[in-house]
Design an enzyme around this catalytic site. Sequence first.
Site, PDB file in Angstrom:
ATOM      1  N   LYS A   1       0.851  -1.191   0.000  1.00  0.00           N
ATOM      2  CA  LYS A   1       0.000   0.000   0.000  1.00  0.00           C
ATOM      3  C   LYS A   1       0.885   1.239   0.000  1.00  0.00           C
ATOM      4  CE  LYS A   1      -3.639  -2.531   2.416  1.00  0.00           C
ATOM      5  NZ  LYS A   1      -4.411  -2.716   3.657  1.00  0.00           N
TER       6      LYS A   1
ATOM      7  N   LYS B   1      -3.618 -14.630  -1.316  1.00  0.00           N
ATOM      8  CA  LYS B   1      -4.604 -13.956  -0.488  1.00  0.00           C
ATOM      9  C   LYS B   1      -5.985 -14.559  -0.716  1.00  0.00           C
ATOM     10  CE  LYS B   1      -3.640 -10.024   1.057  1.00  0.00           C
ATOM     11  NZ  LYS B   1      -3.564  -8.563   1.314  1.00  0.00           N
TER      12      LYS B   1
END
Length: 297
Positions: free
Chosen positions: A132, A164
Amino acid sequence: MDKQELRKLIAIWFEEDIRDGDHTSLSCIPPTQMGCQQLIIKDTGVLAGVEVAKEIINYFDPECRFEQFLHDGDHVKPGDVAFKVYGKELSLLQIERTMLNIMQRMSGVATTAHKYQRLIEDTGCHVLDTRKTTPGLRYLEKEAVALGGGMNHRIGLFDMILLKDNHVDFAGGITNALTRARDYLRNKAAEGQSERFLNMKIEIEVRNFDEINEALATGIPDRIMLDNFTPEKTKEAVDIIRAWEKTAGRHMEIESSGGITIDTIRSYAEQGVDFVSVGALTHSYKSLDMSFKAVKG
Protein backbone atom coordinates in the site's frame (compact mmCIF):
# COMPACT_ATOMS: atom_id res chain seq x y z
CA MET A 1 17.25 1.84 -4.86
CA ASP A 2 19.25 1.46 -8.05
CA LYS A 3 20.76 4.84 -8.97
CA GLN A 4 19.81 4.61 -12.63
CA GLU A 5 16.19 3.95 -11.70
CA LEU A 6 16.28 6.78 -9.19
CA ARG A 7 17.62 9.20 -11.78
CA LYS A 8 14.74 8.26 -14.11
CA LEU A 9 12.33 9.22 -11.33
CA ILE A 10 14.19 12.47 -10.63
CA ALA A 11 13.89 13.43 -14.30
CA ILE A 12 10.12 12.92 -14.09
CA TRP A 13 9.89 14.97 -10.89
CA PHE A 14 11.70 17.95 -12.40
CA GLU A 15 9.77 17.75 -15.67
CA GLU A 16 6.56 17.87 -13.65
CA ASP A 17 7.70 20.92 -11.68
CA ILE A 18 9.85 23.03 -13.98
CA ARG A 19 8.89 22.30 -17.61
CA ASP A 20 10.29 25.23 -19.64
CA GLY A 21 11.65 27.13 -16.65
CA ASP A 22 11.20 28.40 -13.10
CA HIS A 23 10.03 31.80 -14.28
CA THR A 24 9.71 33.18 -10.75
CA SER A 25 13.39 32.62 -10.00
CA LEU A 26 14.56 33.46 -13.52
CA SER A 27 12.78 36.81 -13.31
CA CYS A 28 14.62 38.06 -10.21
CA ILE A 29 17.81 36.07 -9.58
CA PRO A 30 21.01 36.68 -11.61
CA PRO A 31 22.15 33.46 -13.34
CA THR A 32 25.66 33.49 -11.83
CA GLN A 33 24.77 34.54 -8.30
CA MET A 34 26.02 32.03 -5.69
CA GLY A 35 24.47 31.19 -2.37
CA CYS A 36 23.80 28.62 0.32
CA GLN A 37 20.68 26.95 1.71
CA GLN A 38 20.36 24.66 4.72
CA LEU A 39 17.94 21.87 5.54
CA ILE A 40 16.36 22.72 8.90
CA ILE A 41 14.35 20.16 10.89
CA LYS A 42 11.12 21.51 12.40
CA ASP A 43 9.74 18.34 14.01
CA THR A 44 10.81 15.36 16.11
CA GLY A 45 11.34 12.08 14.27
CA VAL A 46 13.62 9.89 12.17
CA LEU A 47 15.48 11.44 9.26
CA ALA A 48 15.27 9.72 5.87
CA GLY A 49 16.03 10.75 2.30
CA VAL A 50 19.42 12.41 2.74
CA GLU A 51 21.07 10.09 0.23
CA VAL A 52 18.20 10.65 -2.19
CA ALA A 53 18.60 14.41 -1.70
CA LYS A 54 22.25 14.10 -2.74
CA GLU A 55 21.19 12.39 -5.95
CA ILE A 56 18.53 15.02 -6.65
CA ILE A 57 21.06 17.81 -6.18
CA ASN A 58 23.76 16.11 -8.22
CA TYR A 59 21.30 15.37 -11.02
CA PHE A 60 20.14 18.95 -11.30
CA ASP A 61 23.48 20.70 -10.79
CA PRO A 62 26.64 18.64 -10.27
CA GLU A 63 28.55 21.81 -9.38
CA CYS A 64 26.63 22.21 -6.12
CA ARG A 65 28.60 21.39 -2.97
CA PHE A 66 26.94 19.30 -0.25
CA GLU A 67 27.99 19.72 3.40
CA GLN A 68 26.44 16.96 5.52
CA PHE A 69 25.81 17.00 9.29
CA LEU A 70 23.16 14.32 9.80
CA HIS A 71 22.51 10.94 8.18
CA ASP A 72 19.62 8.71 7.20
CA GLY A 73 18.23 6.97 10.27
CA ASP A 74 19.31 9.69 12.70
CA HIS A 75 16.81 10.81 15.31
CA VAL A 76 16.19 14.53 14.89
CA LYS A 77 14.50 17.41 16.68
CA PRO A 78 13.41 20.97 15.82
CA GLY A 79 16.34 23.21 15.02
CA ASP A 80 18.68 20.49 13.81
CA VAL A 81 20.46 21.22 10.54
CA ALA A 82 20.82 18.14 8.37
CA PHE A 83 23.00 19.65 5.65
CA LYS A 84 23.92 22.75 3.70
CA VAL A 85 24.13 23.09 -0.07
CA TYR A 86 26.34 25.67 -1.80
CA GLY A 87 25.85 26.62 -5.42
CA LYS A 88 24.02 28.82 -7.88
CA GLU A 89 20.99 30.35 -6.22
CA LEU A 90 18.88 29.52 -9.27
CA SER A 91 19.75 25.84 -8.83
CA LEU A 92 19.04 25.86 -5.10
CA LEU A 93 15.64 27.44 -5.62
CA GLN A 94 14.62 24.95 -8.30
CA ILE A 95 15.83 21.94 -6.30
CA GLU A 96 14.09 23.03 -3.10
CA ARG A 97 10.51 21.75 -3.40
CA THR A 98 11.24 18.45 -5.13
CA MET A 99 13.89 17.59 -2.57
CA LEU A 100 11.69 18.60 0.37
CA ASN A 101 8.72 16.63 -0.93
CA ILE A 102 10.76 13.42 -1.00
CA MET A 103 12.59 13.99 2.28
CA GLN A 104 9.48 14.99 4.22
CA ARG A 105 7.60 11.92 3.04
CA MET A 106 10.46 9.49 3.59
CA SER A 107 11.12 10.93 7.04
CA GLY A 108 7.42 10.69 7.85
CA VAL A 109 7.37 7.01 6.89
CA ALA A 110 10.57 6.31 8.86
CA THR A 111 9.17 8.09 11.91
CA THR A 112 5.90 6.15 11.71
CA ALA A 113 7.73 2.82 11.36
CA HIS A 114 9.87 3.68 14.39
CA LYS A 115 6.81 4.46 16.51
CA TYR A 116 5.22 1.10 15.69
CA GLN A 117 8.38 -0.97 16.10
CA ARG A 118 9.30 0.71 19.38
CA LEU A 119 6.00 -0.48 20.89
CA ILE A 120 6.84 -4.15 20.26
CA GLU A 121 10.63 -4.24 20.29
CA ASP A 122 10.77 -6.38 23.45
CA THR A 123 8.44 -9.06 22.04
CA GLY A 124 10.67 -10.37 19.25
CA CYS A 125 7.98 -9.43 16.73
CA HIS A 126 8.71 -7.20 13.74
CA VAL A 127 6.46 -4.65 12.04
CA LEU A 128 6.19 -5.13 8.27
CA ASP A 129 5.20 -2.76 5.51
CA THR A 130 2.83 -3.69 2.67
CA ARG A 131 2.26 -2.89 -1.03
CA LYS A 132 0.00 0.00 0.00
CA THR A 133 2.51 2.52 -1.27
CA THR A 134 2.54 5.62 -3.45
CA PRO A 135 2.89 4.57 -7.12
CA GLY A 136 6.42 5.33 -8.26
CA LEU A 137 7.73 5.82 -4.72
CA ARG A 138 7.52 2.25 -3.42
CA TYR A 139 11.26 1.62 -3.20
CA LEU A 140 11.84 4.90 -1.39
CA GLU A 141 8.97 4.38 1.04
CA LYS A 142 10.13 0.84 1.81
CA GLU A 143 13.68 2.11 2.30
CA ALA A 144 12.26 4.63 4.77
CA VAL A 145 10.45 1.85 6.67
CA ALA A 146 13.77 0.05 7.11
CA LEU A 147 15.51 3.25 8.22
CA GLY A 148 12.84 3.64 10.89
CA GLY A 149 13.45 0.15 12.24
CA GLY A 150 10.65 -1.72 10.47
CA MET A 151 11.07 -4.60 8.03
CA ASN A 152 10.17 -4.86 4.37
CA HIS A 153 7.65 -7.43 3.23
CA ARG A 154 7.78 -8.33 -0.46
CA ILE A 155 8.69 -5.46 -2.75
CA GLY A 156 6.07 -6.34 -5.36
CA LEU A 157 4.25 -9.17 -7.05
CA PHE A 158 7.50 -10.50 -8.51
CA ASP A 159 9.57 -11.49 -5.46
CA MET A 160 7.27 -13.63 -3.31
CA ILE A 161 4.12 -15.72 -3.60
CA LEU A 162 1.40 -14.39 -1.32
CA LEU A 163 -1.86 -16.23 -1.75
CA LYS A 164 -4.60 -13.96 -0.49
CA ASP A 165 -8.32 -14.60 -0.07
CA ASN A 166 -9.17 -13.87 -3.70
CA HIS A 167 -6.44 -16.21 -4.95
CA VAL A 168 -7.74 -18.93 -2.66
CA ASP A 169 -11.33 -18.43 -3.77
CA PHE A 170 -10.46 -18.33 -7.49
CA ALA A 171 -8.23 -21.42 -7.13
CA GLY A 172 -10.97 -23.39 -5.42
CA GLY A 173 -9.57 -23.52 -1.90
CA ILE A 174 -6.45 -23.53 0.27
CA THR A 175 -5.06 -26.87 -0.91
CA ASN A 176 -5.50 -26.09 -4.59
CA ALA A 177 -3.89 -22.68 -4.24
CA LEU A 178 -0.88 -23.96 -2.31
CA THR A 179 -0.35 -27.02 -4.50
CA ARG A 180 -0.47 -24.96 -7.67
CA ALA A 181 1.92 -22.40 -6.21
CA ARG A 182 4.43 -25.09 -5.22
CA ASP A 183 4.21 -26.78 -8.62
CA TYR A 184 4.57 -23.43 -10.38
CA LEU A 185 7.86 -22.73 -8.57
CA ARG A 186 9.13 -26.23 -9.27
CA ASN A 187 8.34 -25.88 -12.97
CA LYS A 188 10.02 -22.49 -13.12
CA ALA A 189 13.09 -23.95 -11.43
CA ALA A 190 13.16 -26.79 -13.94
CA GLU A 191 13.18 -24.26 -16.77
CA GLY A 192 16.61 -23.10 -15.65
CA GLN A 193 15.70 -20.34 -13.20
CA SER A 194 16.38 -22.51 -10.18
CA GLU A 195 18.13 -20.14 -7.78
CA ARG A 196 15.44 -17.47 -7.86
CA PHE A 197 12.38 -19.72 -7.81
CA LEU A 198 13.70 -22.41 -5.48
CA ASN A 199 14.28 -19.72 -2.84
CA MET A 200 10.99 -17.88 -3.36
CA LYS A 201 8.79 -18.09 -0.28
CA ILE A 202 5.12 -19.03 -0.27
CA GLU A 203 2.79 -17.27 2.14
CA ILE A 204 -0.93 -17.86 2.48
CA GLU A 205 -3.63 -15.74 4.05
CA VAL A 206 -6.15 -17.61 6.21
CA ARG A 207 -9.50 -16.44 7.54
CA ASN A 208 -10.41 -19.10 10.09
CA PHE A 209 -9.14 -22.17 11.93
CA ASP A 210 -10.30 -24.59 9.24
CA GLU A 211 -8.11 -22.80 6.71
CA ILE A 212 -5.17 -22.87 9.13
CA ASN A 213 -5.46 -26.61 9.57
CA GLU A 214 -5.83 -27.16 5.83
CA ALA A 215 -2.76 -25.04 5.08
CA LEU A 216 -0.71 -26.90 7.70
CA ALA A 217 -1.85 -30.26 6.35
CA THR A 218 -0.25 -29.49 2.99
CA GLY A 219 3.11 -28.70 4.59
CA ILE A 220 3.72 -26.22 1.78
CA PRO A 221 3.66 -22.63 3.07
CA ASP A 222 6.63 -20.85 4.62
CA ARG A 223 4.40 -18.33 6.34
CA ILE A 224 0.76 -18.15 7.40
CA MET A 225 -0.97 -14.77 7.55
CA LEU A 226 -3.79 -14.49 10.07
CA ASP A 227 -6.20 -12.05 8.47
CA ASN A 228 -8.50 -10.01 10.72
CA PHE A 229 -8.15 -12.33 13.71
CA THR A 230 -8.75 -10.85 17.17
CA PRO A 231 -5.82 -11.02 19.62
CA GLU A 232 -7.60 -13.86 21.41
CA LYS A 233 -8.11 -15.83 18.19
CA THR A 234 -4.51 -15.03 17.25
CA LYS A 235 -3.28 -16.75 20.42
CA GLU A 236 -5.36 -19.84 19.58
CA ALA A 237 -3.96 -19.87 16.06
CA VAL A 238 -0.38 -19.50 17.28
CA ASP A 239 -0.83 -22.44 19.66
CA ILE A 240 -2.14 -24.62 16.80
CA ILE A 241 0.74 -23.69 14.50
CA ARG A 242 3.43 -24.09 17.16
CA ALA A 243 2.05 -27.54 18.02
CA TRP A 244 2.23 -28.45 14.32
CA GLU A 245 5.87 -27.33 14.26
CA LYS A 246 6.84 -29.98 16.82
CA THR A 247 5.40 -32.71 14.61
CA ALA A 248 6.65 -31.25 11.32
CA GLY A 249 10.11 -30.49 12.66
CA ARG A 250 10.31 -27.04 11.14
CA HIS A 251 9.40 -23.45 11.92
CA MET A 252 6.35 -21.81 10.39
CA GLU A 253 6.43 -18.02 10.24
CA ILE A 254 3.24 -16.34 11.44
CA GLU A 255 2.04 -12.90 10.42
CA SER A 256 -0.89 -10.91 11.77
CA SER A 257 -2.64 -8.54 9.39
CA GLY A 258 -5.82 -6.57 8.91
CA GLY A 259 -6.78 -3.30 10.54
CA ILE A 260 -3.99 -3.34 13.12
CA THR A 261 -3.35 0.13 14.56
CA ILE A 262 -0.75 1.74 16.79
CA ASP A 263 -3.15 1.18 19.68
CA THR A 264 -3.59 -2.55 19.03
CA ILE A 265 -0.24 -3.69 17.61
CA ARG A 266 1.19 -4.75 20.95
CA SER A 267 -1.83 -6.92 21.75
CA TYR A 268 -1.04 -8.90 18.59
CA ALA A 269 2.73 -9.01 19.03
CA GLU A 270 2.31 -10.43 22.52
CA GLN A 271 0.51 -13.51 21.14
CA GLY A 272 3.71 -14.95 19.70
CA VAL A 273 3.47 -13.99 16.03
CA ASP A 274 6.68 -13.28 14.13
CA PHE A 275 5.38 -10.31 12.16
CA VAL A 276 2.62 -7.74 12.17
CA SER A 277 1.95 -6.04 8.84
CA VAL A 278 0.67 -2.47 8.91
CA GLY A 279 -0.44 -0.66 5.77
CA ALA A 280 -0.52 2.63 7.67
CA LEU A 281 3.29 2.81 7.59
CA THR A 282 3.10 3.92 3.97
CA HIS A 283 -0.44 5.16 3.47
CA SER A 284 -1.32 7.06 6.66
CA TYR A 285 1.93 8.62 7.79
CA LYS A 286 2.41 12.31 8.60
CA SER A 287 5.21 14.01 6.70
CA LEU A 288 8.02 15.32 8.90
CA ASP A 289 8.14 19.10 8.87
CA MET A 290 11.38 20.64 7.56
CA SER A 291 12.47 23.56 5.41
CA PHE A 292 15.30 24.48 3.05
CA LYS A 293 16.22 28.04 3.92
CA ALA A 294 18.73 30.53 2.53
CA VAL A 295 21.76 31.22 4.68
CA LYS A 296 22.15 34.98 4.59
CA GLY A 297 25.58 36.46 4.22
